[in-house]
Motif scaffolding. Structure first.
Motif: not given
Length: 505
Positions: A404-411
């Motif tokens: 969760s800290n490494s993943k890039v979540i789309p805006s």
């Protein structure tokens, strides 16, 4: 006979009444006062501080010696304090109280004086002139030897902190028992580096003659740098327990001016750790009352020689923005980097916190760490402590937290910029500059006619397309980038962790 018994019974009752009340104490006091007037006495005063406001070591030894005597219980007023061990109670002589000691048949007395105006304390020795020449030197040597025995038996490490009020005169330190359980066995660090630090400390303890021969102050300076939660404070506690040194933790926000900083150093003792944490934040804060030259002189100036056998430790989150004058050899002897948690550190934590030397989830954890370290040892340690009853659940939470800290979540609401890790920009910016835009595309800035294709961060957007290249920057490329960056981070962390001694570099 009856009249005789009537006379004896009241006399016995009177003696019993006198022995059970303060009348006997008053009679003894009158007799002692009469005896004092018949003899000629010599007085010796031992102040707590000298004229330079530096702590008088003899005062500390006398205080320890007197408080260890059984006759402290006979004082009119004695303080009771809990000791470092369970069910231990220490008796401490109160101010302006008298205690009597007997040595080689001679009677000596001590008075613990305190000046009500200045708050300065002192011990006053009262000894008969007839006994002075016979016992004074041997008596003081006896105090020295008893102090060493008490210190060896007690071995209590204390933590000193500076205060900014004037309630106790010129005394600027208050102390408590240092009970931190950390040791070099429990510190999470590369074993080679840990052994090197221990060997350096052991050599330092035996180097008094060497330092005197080469004309240098018998002290050592360390810089511990790395992100928050990587174990710098725990490492300091392990050093204090390894050396059995007192810890003087200086809060620079409570230091009023340059002279106050010098006074704090003067009132510290031998065999101690002088610690200043988060020095970089103070150097970047313009509101501090200290000058830059005062900090430099504190590290290796004239006032740093006011005591021997001391170790100065400074901690920083980052040292790349610090003036090189602070980091030069002489002011800093050893640089120790504390990186974010890697897989080897994770295995050490799993062994100490969960008792796991191996687990079926370890390969999955290792795969996550290959994409780059994003968790500190403190974060992982907290997860393991909270889930120590279920090691499998603890490992799963570490994996999910890392992802969760490494993943890039789309805006979904706005096109804000978010990097995969807060340190990517700092590590890659000097070599691979990249301008990030708030749009859905990324255009690398061209320098000297060639565009730099190395990304500095990832954009929180629906698509990422470098304009200088053809093709899309899709999910597979993102995964490849993570693995590539993880290798760089692992290599960089290993290289920095070996940055131990600047003279060896």
């Amino acid at each position: 006979m009856f009249l005789y018994l009537l006379a004896i019974i009241p006399l016995c009752l009177l003696v019993k009444f006198v022995s059970k009340t303060s009348l006997l104490h008053i009679l003894k006091k009158w007799l002692r006062s009469l005896q004092d007037k018949c003899y000629v006495y010599q007085f010796y005063k031992v102040p707590e501080f000298n004229h330079n406001m530096q702590e008088n070591q003899l005062y500390r030894k006398i205080s320890t010696y007197l408080n260890s005597l059984p006759c402290v219980e006979d004082s009119d007023f004695t303080n009771l304090f809990s000791g470092s061990k369970p069910n231990e109670i220490n008796l401490v002589l109160n101010a302006n109280q008298k205690i009597v000691d007997n040595f080689l048949g001679a009677r000596v007395s001590w008075i613990n004086e305190k000046n009500e105006k200045t708050g300065h304390k002192s011990f006053v020795l009262k000894i008969s002139r007839n006994d002075k020449r016979q016992i004074i030197r041997t008596y003081l040597q006896h105090i020295h030897s008893k102090f060493d025995e008490v210190e060896q038996r007690r071995k209590e490490v204390r933590l000193f902190v500076n205060k900014n009020d004037e309630l106790d005169g010129d005394r600027r330190w208050i102390s408590v028992a240092f009970t931190h359980p950390a040791s070099f066995d429990t510190v999470v660090m590369e074993q080679d580096l840990k052994n090197k630090v221990k060997a350096d400390l052991e050599t330092f303890l035996k180097s008094k003659q060497h330092y005197n021969r080469i004309g240098r102050i018998w002290k050592r300076n360390y810089l511990l740098h790395g992100p928050s939660g990587t174990g710098k404070s725990t490492f300091i506690a392990a050093m204090a327990n390894f050396l059995s040194y007192d810890v003087y933790n200086i809060d620079l926000s409570k230091v009023s001016d340059d002279s106050d900083l010098k006074l704090l150093l003067l009132q510290s003792t031998n065999k101690s750790l002088i610690v200043i944490e988060d020095l970089d934040s103070y150097l970047c804060n313009n509101s501090t009352a200290l000058s830059f030259s005062a900090i430099l002189n504190f590290m290796d100036g004239i006032f740093s020689c006011c005591a021997d056998e001391r170790i100065m430790i400074f901690t920083m989150n980052r040292k790349d923005q610090i003036d090189p004058a602070i980091l030069r050899p002489g002011r800093i002897d050893h640089h120790i980097h504390f990186p974010l948690c890697d897989f080897n550190a994770f295995k050490s934590l799993a062994n100490s916190h969960l008792g796991l030397k191996d687990h079926k989830l370890f390969p999955q954890v290792e795969e996550n760490f290959q994409t780059g370290s994003v968790l500190s040892p403190a974060e992982i340690s907290e997860i393991m402590i909270s889930n120590r009853s279920s090691p499998t659940r603890a490992l799963k939470l570490v994996i999910s937290t890392h992802r969760s800290n490494s993943k890039v979540i789309p805006s979904r609401t706005s096109d804000k910029i978010e990097t995969i890790h807060s340190n990517i920009e700092a590590d890659l910016a000097p070599k691979h500059p990249l301008w990030l835009s708030k749009s859905r595309s990324v255009r690398p800035v061209e320098e000297s006619g060639e565009s730099d294709k190395y990304p500095q961060g990832l954009i929180k957007s629906k698509s990422v397309r470098p304009m200088a290249e053809s093709g899309t920057f899709g999910k597979e490329s993102v995964n490849e980038l993570r693995k590539f960056y993880g290798l760089i981070r692992i290599k960089s962390s290993r290289k920095k962790s070996l940055d131990f001694d600047t003279s060896e570099k």
